[in-house]
Enzyme design. Structure first.
Site, PDB file in Angstrom:
ATOM      1  N   LYS A 190      25.749   5.871 -11.020  1.00  0.00           N
ATOM      2  CA  LYS A 190      26.325   4.598 -11.461  1.00  0.00           C
ATOM      3  C   LYS A 190      27.694   4.828 -12.125  1.00  0.00           C
ATOM      4  O   LYS A 190      28.153   5.959 -12.196  1.00  0.00           O
ATOM      5  CB  LYS A 190      25.348   3.875 -12.399  1.00  0.00           C
ATOM      6  CG  LYS A 190      24.010   3.527 -11.709  1.00  0.00           C
ATOM      7  CD  LYS A 190      24.126   2.399 -10.685  1.00  0.00           C
ATOM      8  CE  LYS A 190      23.042   2.365  -9.630  1.00  0.00           C
ATOM      9  NZ  LYS A 190      21.706   1.983 -10.056  1.00  0.00           N
TER      10      LYS A 190
HETATM   11  C1  PLP Z   1      20.301   1.517  -9.637  1.00  0.00           C
HETATM   12  C2  PLP Z   1      19.802   0.131  -9.616  1.00  0.00           C
HETATM   13  C3  PLP Z   1      18.707  -0.282 -10.371  1.00  0.00           C
HETATM   14  C4  PLP Z   1      17.803   0.678 -11.081  1.00  0.00           C
HETATM   15  O1  PLP Z   1      18.437   1.417 -12.050  1.00  0.00           O
HETATM   16  P1  PLP Z   1      17.605   2.617 -12.734  1.00  0.00           P
HETATM   17  O2  PLP Z   1      18.405   2.912 -13.950  1.00  0.00           O
HETATM   18  O3  PLP Z   1      17.597   3.738 -11.750  1.00  0.00           O
HETATM   19  O4  PLP Z   1      16.255   2.109 -13.030  1.00  0.00           O
HETATM   20  C5  PLP Z   1      18.380  -1.618 -10.396  1.00  0.00           C
HETATM   21  N1  PLP Z   1      19.081  -2.515  -9.693  1.00  0.00           N
HETATM   22  C6  PLP Z   1      20.138  -2.171  -8.936  1.00  0.00           C
HETATM   23  C7  PLP Z   1      20.882  -3.232  -8.200  1.00  0.00           C
HETATM   24  C8  PLP Z   1      20.518  -0.832  -8.848  1.00  0.00           C
HETATM   25  O5  PLP Z   1      21.539  -0.474  -8.075  1.00  0.00           O
END
Ligand code: PLP
Length: 396
Positions: A190
């Site tokens: 991210k």
């Molecule tokens: C990455 C992601 C998540 C989940 O995030 P985590 O921190 O891995 O639980 C949820 N929604 C979207 C749209 C994502 O891209």
């Protein structure tokens, strides 16, 4: 896997104070949730301009806690877009509630105010919307015809899945400062990371209190408070008010988060520059459809740069991915839509023809590498490779 690419789909940059802050945590002897997590939350509050920030161990945990705090119950219905990661929908099932999956807008790959208004008219019994700021572009939340106002009028609460949206802005405000409750992700790929982690923001004291309690076993006192406050209550004394979860963020992760957060705008500036260069280099390739460009490039977090191949292109999306892989370029697909995933498809009888826009996008979309460590030279190579792949496959 991604390490084998010359240009991986994502790269983590821990060249700030990550190691220093981690060393501080290690030598403190307290590795789980404590002062670093607290500091991380406080810095996040300053950054977003919200009242509360609650660190958790993932965005998925955050979304679960958010739905719990909004009192979603077994049998309730919750809106979710088809064009998202499974986490946005699975948390609805955690509550025993059922997702009402919505097709998206072609231009932005996400919900529009009109789609939400129409969905509310068709499903007046839905209580909550999980909105996704796809790719880092803020949903049209604000204003008289914005999603928040439409939902408010209908009594629909809004949870924002902002996993892509740090730092995203809308009308001069940061995403995370306007919905009922917003969840960010610090997963490794991210816009900033803690390895695994997430942050929940809200302005609502009641929601914050419930989440604070539920993220740690439903205990009515913060573990950190238990060991640091000077009240007469002994540190072993606590009560449990609900069967809570184990979703707190350890200081080990918060240490990395603090260092990443210090550089969030520097890293964001590079992402914006990467996006701008892609627009420039790919703008004249007829077969490539570029992502939606907001009036202000810096309002967009640019977590993703998803392109679409036009239907007339003589190369499939998978063909393009293979071509790029062969020359060492990693890519990804965002997303195989919710209605295509076995569990949701079968349980809710979802059929592709009910989601014509998502269908049309997902078959033709691929996401290109975009991150602060991506160089101009690499981007030029990526764009040349895309051009070559199209030209070679083109029937003369
Ligand atoms: C990455 C992601 C998540 C989940 O995030 P985590 O921190 O891995 O639980 C949820 N929604 C979207 C749209 C994502 O891209």
């Amino acid at each position: 896997m991604s390490q084998s690419f010359k240009i991986p789909f994502a790269r983590v940059d821990c060249s700030g104070k990550e190691a220093q802050y981690l060393a501080e945590v290690l030598s403190s002897g307290w590795l789980t949730t404590a002062s670093k997590a607290k500091k991380f939350e406080n810095r996040f509050i300053e950054l977003i301009g919200c009242k509360h920030a609650l660190a958790v161990n993932s965005c998925t945990s955050g979304l679960h806690l958010a739905l719990d705090a909004l009192d979603v119950k077994r049998g309730d219905k919750v809106f979710v877009p088809s064009f998202t990661f499974t986490a946005s929908a699975e948390v609805i099932r955690y509550m025993g509630a059922d997702p009402v999956v919505l097709d998206v807008d072609y231009a932005t790959s996400s919900l529009s105010a009109q789609i939400v208004a129409d969905a509310i008219a068709r499903h007046p019994d839905v209580k909550v919307l999980v909105g996704v700021h796809f790719g880092g572009m803020a949903l049209p939340m604000t204003g008289d015809f914005g999603i928040l106002q439409i939902c408010k009028k209908a009594g629909v609460k809004v949870v924002e899945d902002a996993a892509h949206a740090l730092p995203s802005r809308l009308d001069g405000r940061a995403v995370g400062s306007f919905g009922d409750v917003t969840c960010f992700s610090f997963y490794a790929n991210k816009t900033m990371t803690t390895g695994e982690g997430g942050m929940i923001t809200t302005d609502d004291d009641g929601i914050a209190e419930r989440i604070r309690c539920m993220r740690l076993h439903g205990i009515d006192r913060d573990i950190w408070d238990r060991f640091t406050n000077n009240t007469s209550t002994p540190s072993w004394e606590y009560d449990v008010v609900a069967p809570g979860f184990k979703y707190n963020m350890p200081d080990l992760n918060a240490a990395v988060g603090l260092a990443q957060l210090e550089r969030i705008f520097e890293m964001h500036e590079k992402r914006v520059a990467c996006a701008s260069l892609y627009f420039e280099l790919l703008g004249n390739i007829e077969d490539v459809e570029l992502p939606f460009q907001p009036p202000n490039m810096t309002d967009h977090a640019w977590h993703l740069f998803p392109i679409r191949l036009r239907p007339s292109t003589n190369l499939t999306r998978n063909g393009m991915i293979e071509n790029l892989n062969e020359v060492g370029i990693g890519t990804s697909v965002h997303y195989k839509p919710i209605h295509r995933l076995k569990y949701y498809r079968e349980r809710y009888d979802l059929i592709p023809t009910d989601f014509p826009v998502s269908e049309s996008i997902w078959q033709r979309t691929l996401s290109l590498p975009i991150y602060n460590l991506l160089t101009e030279k690499e981007q030029i190579f990526i764009c040349q490779s895309i051009k070559l792949a199209i030209e070679e496959k083109k029937v003369p």
